[in-house]
Motif scaffolding. Structure first.
Motif, PDB file in Angstrom:
ATOM      1  N   PHE A 179      -1.183  17.926 -37.618  1.00 38.28           N
ATOM      2  CA  PHE A 179      -0.763  16.909 -38.589  1.00 38.28           C
ATOM      3  C   PHE A 179       0.566  16.265 -38.219  1.00 38.28           C
ATOM      4  O   PHE A 179       0.922  15.219 -38.754  1.00 38.28           O
ATOM      5  N   MET A 180       1.315  16.861 -37.274  1.00 33.55           N
ATOM      6  CA  MET A 180       2.584  16.292 -36.861  1.00 33.55           C
ATOM      7  C   MET A 180       2.430  15.216 -35.786  1.00 33.55           C
ATOM      8  O   MET A 180       3.386  14.551 -35.428  1.00 33.55           O
ATOM      9  N   VAL A 181       1.223  15.055 -35.266  1.00 31.54           N
ATOM     10  CA  VAL A 181       0.961  14.005 -34.269  1.00 31.54           C
ATOM     11  C   VAL A 181       0.652  12.723 -35.029  1.00 31.54           C
ATOM     12  O   VAL A 181      -0.471  12.493 -35.487  1.00 31.54           O
ATOM     13  N   THR A 182       1.657  11.877 -35.185  1.00 35.12           N
ATOM     14  CA  THR A 182       1.506  10.627 -35.927  1.00 35.12           C
ATOM     15  C   THR A 182       1.975   9.452 -35.083  1.00 35.12           C
ATOM     16  O   THR A 182       2.757   9.618 -34.135  1.00 35.12           O
ATOM     17  N   THR A 183       1.508   8.268 -35.445  1.00 36.25           N
ATOM     18  CA  THR A 183       1.914   7.059 -34.730  1.00 36.25           C
ATOM     19  C   THR A 183       3.426   6.867 -34.803  1.00 36.25           C
ATOM     20  O   THR A 183       4.071   6.543 -33.791  1.00 36.25           O
ATOM     21  N   GLN A 184       4.008   7.077 -35.974  1.00 29.87           N
ATOM     22  CA  GLN A 184       5.444   6.865 -36.154  1.00 29.87           C
ATOM     23  C   GLN A 184       6.267   7.781 -35.267  1.00 29.87           C
ATOM     24  O   GLN A 184       7.223   7.335 -34.618  1.00 29.87           O
ATOM     25  N   SER A 185       5.888   9.060 -35.187  1.00 37.71           N
ATOM     26  CA  SER A 185       6.659   9.999 -34.362  1.00 37.71           C
ATOM     27  C   SER A 185       6.538   9.663 -32.882  1.00 37.71           C
ATOM     28  O   SER A 185       7.504   9.777 -32.119  1.00 37.71           O
ATOM     29  N   LEU A 186       5.366   9.203 -32.436  1.00 41.65           N
ATOM     30  CA  LEU A 186       5.180   8.877 -31.023  1.00 41.65           C
ATOM     31  C   LEU A 186       5.957   7.617 -30.644  1.00 41.65           C
ATOM     32  O   LEU A 186       6.586   7.561 -29.579  1.00 41.65           O
ATOM     33  N   VAL A 187       5.908   6.596 -31.499  1.00 41.27           N
ATOM     34  CA  VAL A 187       6.659   5.372 -31.215  1.00 41.27           C
ATOM     35  C   VAL A 187       8.154   5.671 -31.204  1.00 41.27           C
ATOM     36  O   VAL A 187       8.907   5.142 -30.365  1.00 41.27           O
ATOM     37  N   ARG A 188       8.591   6.546 -32.092  1.00 41.81           N
ATOM     38  CA  ARG A 188      10.005   6.903 -32.121  1.00 41.81           C
ATOM     39  C   ARG A 188      10.419   7.610 -30.825  1.00 41.81           C
ATOM     40  O   ARG A 188      11.494   7.338 -30.276  1.00 41.81           O
ATOM     41  N   GLN A 189       9.587   8.484 -30.319  1.00 42.66           N
ATOM     42  CA  GLN A 189       9.899   9.166 -29.060  1.00 42.66           C
ATOM     43  C   GLN A 189       9.828   8.204 -27.877  1.00 42.66           C
ATOM     44  O   GLN A 189      10.538   8.390 -26.885  1.00 42.66           O
ATOM     45  N   HIS A 190       8.974   7.205 -27.981  1.00 40.66           N
ATOM     46  CA  HIS A 190       8.883   6.211 -26.908  1.00 40.66           C
ATOM     47  C   HIS A 190      10.145   5.352 -26.827  1.00 40.66           C
ATOM     48  O   HIS A 190      10.453   4.777 -25.779  1.00 40.66           O
ATOM     49  N   SER A 191      10.886   5.270 -27.932  1.00 43.39           N
ATOM     50  CA  SER A 191      12.185   4.572 -27.993  1.00 43.39           C
ATOM     51  C   SER A 191      12.070   3.064 -27.852  1.00 43.39           C
ATOM     52  O   SER A 191      13.056   2.401 -27.512  1.00 43.39           O
TER      53      SER A 191
END
Length: 637
Positions: A179-191
């Motif tokens: 459940f922690m794999v979300t679009t928002q978290s991935l885009v944030r890590q992509h910077s």
């Protein structure tokens, strides 16, 4: 490019070969999975440390192998269990809750067990050195790291490029809930806002079957699940050693055909080298000859079952039911029944004796079951029954050649029954890409049959009144195909054999069997009746791979594309087994690429790096992923 990378490899070997292990070749399996095969390429230079200690060797796992309990008195070569006498069912196929006594499998190669990472600081020191930066070449050098730093760095990449500075870093992110794999978290890590995103989700149907859903998008907030307009590929690997009880008898029949062919080829090669010996037959468990004589007489004179129909009419059965019915179907042709008897002989001497019994019965008894198959044995029996032919005296490998031809035709009819009764495809598909796969003999045989007919019809020609048999011919005229005989020699031939043609026919039968195995697994695990016809068409139209031997390691891989709507219902609401998400952002001066890889299992050897030693994934009940992050930056020079 390869030559340039080889030069860099040679330079690294000269400077660091004594301190590190340096290889130039295909990338590790886990690197291709995480970063992507297209990104990594076919060849890289990899720098690491090697540990071949006893501790490392003891952790090596082997490929899955099912332990089979052998019955008392059984032998390895007893493959003649009749499909007519097997009541096994397929209830437990791929039931992952059952204890199948499997040796643990691994997602990595054997040699990767011995690889160890170097300290991150030392790897960075080599990359930043002046002589390394100025090396002349094109391609990537990867440094395997021990993951002991705060970022748990697993691999460092330096890509030699004439126009860009390019460096990459791959790190292990630990275990996290799905459940922690979300679009928002991935885009944030992509910077950055991604301009291009490619996603591939894999759903594991069973250990050997996978559904891949992939798509590309330019959306700034990409969807991580897309079951509407994604590309769907279904992959299934069938391994002979994993054959289920439902289909094991059919595979054993194919094995028998392969062994008979091997023995025929071996005999003729020895004969060409003047190494005289009797042929061998190694597939039967043995049978009492008096019992065999009685069975042959009964088979040829029994009137029961003559009115049995081949098809069940309008009744409809799924493929699992039809395969089960095929194991108990009543054989209607005489030579098909004789195959079941003759293959049980324990030696070539017994097999030859069995054929002699058969010929004597055909010549002296009132045969009720006249053969309808079009093979050489059927012709001989018919001619003997009509008193047109003297009893043949088999020599050389003729008994094996007759048995092989009969077996090829009988096994083909087994599969024909399965495919037609289940309405999977027409018989034309079973015959495609393999000449004469319909059980008919090669093109040169009809002339032989015509000559046989002319020889016994009583024409007013010299010698027309003599009943001809191979007793009148010398050994060289006994036909064994293009490679073992002279087709220009006139006369009647007891058998026909061609080395290449027989391999093609067996290979086609193996392809048909593998297609049946794929269809069974699709039916059992996915139940997609609308795709069966397309699967048959795609798989059976391919040119079969030539099969010289069938062992437990032999496998067949199906990889076909499906429409998304076929699998949407099966996958809706389910978490993928693995996820591969690559985001890219670029401008005139810089390109940023971030790849996220999530897998339900650790795809790296546990001893590879320290960061793999303290996972608590097994303590969590919900879906969790092992997570990796690969970041690559390219800037203009």
């Amino acid at each position: 490019m390869s030559a340039n990378l080889a030069n860099i490899y040679a330079e690294l070997m000269r400077r660091y070969g004594e301190d590190y292990t340096i290889t130039y070749g295909p990338p590790p399996t886990y690197l291709s999975s995480i970063a992507g095969a297209s990104e990594v390429g076919k060849k890289i230079v990899l720098v690491f440390k090697e540990d071949r200690s006893a501790t490392a060797a003891s952790r090596i796992k082997t490929t899955p192998k099912k332990f089979v309990d052998k019955k008392e008195g059984s032998t390895d070569m007893d493959l003649t269990g009749s499909p007519l006498k097997d009541d096994c069912i397929v209830d437990a196929i791929a039931d992952l809750s059952l204890d199948l006594q499997l040796v643990n499998s691994t997602a990595w190669k054997l040699e990767e067990e011995f690889q160890r990472g170097v300290a991150v600081d030392k790897a960075r020191g080599i990359i930043c050195s002046e002589h390394f930066q100025h090396a002349d070449g094109v391609g990537s050098v990867w440094f395997l790291c021990d993951g002991s730093d705060h970022g748990q760095t697993q691999l460092l990449q330096y890509e030699f490029n004439k126009t860009h500075f390019s460096r990459g870093i791959l790190s292990y992110q630990g275990v996290l809930p799905a459940f922690m794999v979300t679009t928002q978290s991935l885009v944030r890590q992509h910077s950055a806002v991604p301009t291009d995103t490619t996603i591939e989700n894999r759903y594991q149907v069973n250990p050997h079957m996978t559904l891949r859903c992939s798509w590309a998008t330019s959306a700034p907030q990409p969807l991580l699940v897309n079951l509407r307009d994604c590309e769907v590929a279904l992959s299934h690997t069938f391994r002979v050693g994993d054959c289920s009880p439902l289909t094991q008898d059919f595979m054993n029949q194919l094995r028998i055909l392969v062994y008979i062919r091997e023995d025929i080829v071996s005999y003729h090669k020895d004969e060409q080298q003047d190494a005289g010996r009797d042929p061998t037959y190694r597939c039967g468990h043995g049978i009492d000859m008096d019992e065999l004589r009685e069975s042959i007489n009964k088979t040829m004179t029994d009137v029961s079952g003559l009115m049995e129909h081949y098809s069940s009419g309008a009744a409809e059965f799924d493929i699992e039911e039809v395969v089960h019915r095929a194991k108990g179907r009543r054989l209607t042709d005489l030579t098909d029944k004789l195959w079941e008897l003759l293959k049980c002989c324990g030696s070539y001497k017994d097999l030859k004796m069995a054929f002699n019994m058969l010929f004597q019965c055909a010549a002296r008894c009132n045969i009720v079951n006249t053969p309808t198959n079009k093979n050489r044995l059927a012709e001989i029996i018919t001619e003997l029954a009509n008193r047109r032919l003297a009893i043949p005296c088999l020599s050389g490998a003729e008994a094996l050649e007759l048995l092989l031809e009969v077996g090829l035709e009988k096994v083909y009819k087994d599969y024909e029954f399965i495919y037609t009764e289940s309405k999977m495809c027409s018989t034309n598909l079973l015959k495609e890409t393999s000449e004469n796969a319909d059980g008919s003999s090669p093109q040169n045989v009809p002339q032989l049959r015509k000559s046989l007919h002319n020889a016994v019809r009583g024409d007013a020609t010299p010698g027309a009144g003599i009943r001809k048999t191979l007793l009148h011919l010398d050994a060289d005229s006994r036909a064994v195909g293009d490679k073992y005989g002279d087709e220009d020699v006139a006369g009647i031939k007891n058998s026909y054999f061609d080395e290449h043609e027989s391999m093609e026919r067996i290979s086609k039968l193996f392809q048909i069997h593998c297609t049946m195995e794929h269809l069974l697994m699709i039916h059992i695990h996915l139940n997609l009746p609308n795709v069966y016809s397309d699967v048959c068409s795609e798989l059976l139209k391919k040119t079969p791979k030539l099969v010289e031997a069938i062992d437990d390691q032999l496998s067949d891989v199906m990889d076909i594309h499906l429409a998304a709507h076929y699998v949407r219902e099966h996958l809706d609401g389910k978490e993928p087994y693995s996820r591969h998400i690559a985001m890219k952002s670029l401008n005139k001066f810089r390109e940023l690429q971030t790849t996220f890889y999530f897998n339900s299992e650790n795809i790296c050897p546990p001893e590879l790096a320290q960061c793999f030693q303290c996972d608590d994934k097994e303590l969590v009940k919900e879906r969790t992923y092992h997570s990796w992050l690969y970041r690559k930056i390219r800037t203009l020079k």
